[in-house]
Design a protein around this motif. Sequence first.
Motif, PDB file in Angstrom:
ATOM      1  N   ASN A 100       1.023  -1.145   0.134  1.00  0.00           N
ATOM      2  CA  ASN A 100      -0.195   0.170  -0.020  1.00  0.00           C
ATOM      3  C   ASN A 100       0.759   0.780  -0.008  1.00  0.00           C
ATOM      4  OD1 ASN A 100      -1.494   2.442   1.658  1.00  0.00           O
ATOM      5  ND2 ASN A 100      -3.198   0.778   0.741  1.00  0.00           N
ATOM      6  N   ASN A 125      -8.582   4.620   4.220  1.00  0.00           N
ATOM      7  CA  ASN A 125      -9.083   4.286   3.200  1.00  0.00           C
ATOM      8  C   ASN A 125     -10.108   4.631   3.093  1.00  0.00           C
ATOM      9  OD1 ASN A 125      -8.522   2.843   0.692  1.00  0.00           O
ATOM     10  ND2 ASN A 125      -9.262   1.134   1.623  1.00  0.00           N
ATOM     11  N   HIS A 233      -8.350   8.104  -0.184  1.00  0.00           N
ATOM     12  CA  HIS A 233      -8.641   8.672   1.286  1.00  0.00           C
ATOM     13  C   HIS A 233      -8.658   9.806   1.338  1.00  0.00           C
ATOM     14  CE1 HIS A 233      -5.872   5.157  -0.979  1.00  0.00           C
ATOM     15  NE2 HIS A 233      -5.786   4.565   0.301  1.00  0.00           N
TER      16      HIS A 233
END
Length: 276
Positions: A100, A125, A233
């Motif tokens: 990530n 997220n 995000h």
Amino acid sequence: MVTQRSKSNTPKDQKLANALKESKAPAISRAAAILRLLGKSETPLGLQSIARALNLVPSTCLYVLRALVDEEFVSFDTDTKRYSLEAGVLTLARHWLRRNQFTDLSQPVLNRISQEFDVTVLGVNVVGLEHIIVVAISQAGNNFQISAQVGSRFPAMISATGRCIVAFGDYTEQELEEKFKTLRWDEPPTFDEWKAQIGQARIDGFAVDEGNYISGVTVVAAPVWKSRDKLSHALVAIGISSVLKRNGLPELQQALLKSAQTLSNQLSGEVLAQAK
């Protein structure tokens, strides 16, 4: 969006149970629901407690639990006859975190803002209108602490983060109003007030919740884009309202916005507009 509330978890458990009924892959949904239930429980749970919370037939629940134990996602204590999460779930989480990019890029940003403004800062997220998941955190140095941890889940539309998600998304008023009614606030805004705040977030490029979600606490959120058409995000700063005003709320807002824009550029590889 921000802290784990102390109110009853019954509505969340019922939501898990309802999701199981509607699932097109019930075996997977049952396993996921059990893992989530065990993950949020502070103590190990017995078979009957798990089955009852998720409206599962005990024999079906036991079958899924045994499979999860075999895969080392769940542990079973033969003395207490109770189940809890096993370390196997960490392997999956570690692999995800390793791949990530947002987590690696955002952590230094969170640390810097947290130290400069003495606030707690989260990297979350976004999963549509369903929920947001905390994937990075930097705690404030003052006495104000929140119970959010990496992996914590919150309703997507709550607090400042929710205003960002709606402001920069494409949702009908009907679906927004239906979900808005399910949100819990300390000082709830009206739906019209909430929509006006969303409109302001669309103009400013960031959103603010001043004591609505948690009385006396201000939350600021700025969107982060992984692609031009996908809000993926958000950066979220949380602090005591009086402290933020004293330390410079406008400066915090601009620092959060600028950092979110920089992260968007890094994630997408191109310069993105502040809003769609």
